[in-house]
Design a protein around this motif. Structure first.
Motif: not given
Length: 171
Positions: A160-166
């Motif tokens: 969730x965190x990496x995809x939110x940033x991406x």
């Protein structure tokens, strides 16, 4: 940042296809490790589609969801129509939800669990409707839905965190 957003529509179909294949491999790998008959369904494709709805327009996403549903059906089910119908409907549901709900980390996680549940139950409903499975409601919840939700909850917590940033999801 603007340059990155310009090429997202061009690379997303390749990412969707790649994720569709990875979903199957992860599901089969987990299934082969288990000694009990359960149906783990990895939904990384659905997860990335959900995050892509924050960056891409509705028509584009519904089109590619239908294409991926067609490919998914022909590759995994050999029956055209199940994911061809469910993926675009879920993408429309994603747009509906995130137009009304602020996409915080918690709401994204909870929404994804709802989308996975809708996809799993929709598949079972359509497979039963067209007499392609003879499963019971107890089997659906204990051997399909519960393991699928556990696996996908772990995956969304990881990504969730990496995809939110991406995908530049703000909250």
């Amino acid at each position: 940042m603007k340059e990155r957003q310009q090429f997202i529509p061009y690379i997303m179909p390749f990412c969707f296809f790649f994720l569709m294949l990875i979903d199957g491999h992860i599901s089969n790998a987990i299934l082969s490790m288990m000694s009990v008959p359960m149906a783990f369904t990895c939904n990384l494709l659905l997860m990335v589609m959900m995050f892509a709805t924050f960056q891409l327009n509705k028509t584009y996403m519904v089109f590619w969801a239908a294409v991926m549903g067609l490919l998914y059906d022909s590759y995994y089910y050999n029956v055209i129509g199940i994911n061809l119908l469910l993926f675009p409907l879920l993408v429309l549901l994603m747009y509906f939800v995130f137009e009304r709900v602020i996409p915080s980390t918690l709401t994204i996680i909870l929404s994804f669990i709802v989308f996975v549940t809708c996809l799993s139950l929709g598949r079972i409903l359509l497979l039963t409707l067209f007499d392609l499975t003879d499963t019971t409601i107890l089997d659906v919840f204990t051997r399909t839905l519960a393991p699928t939700l556990i696996l996908n909850l772990i995956l969304i917590l990881i990504f969730v965190i990496p995809l939110k940033k991406a995908f530049n999801v703000k909250k």
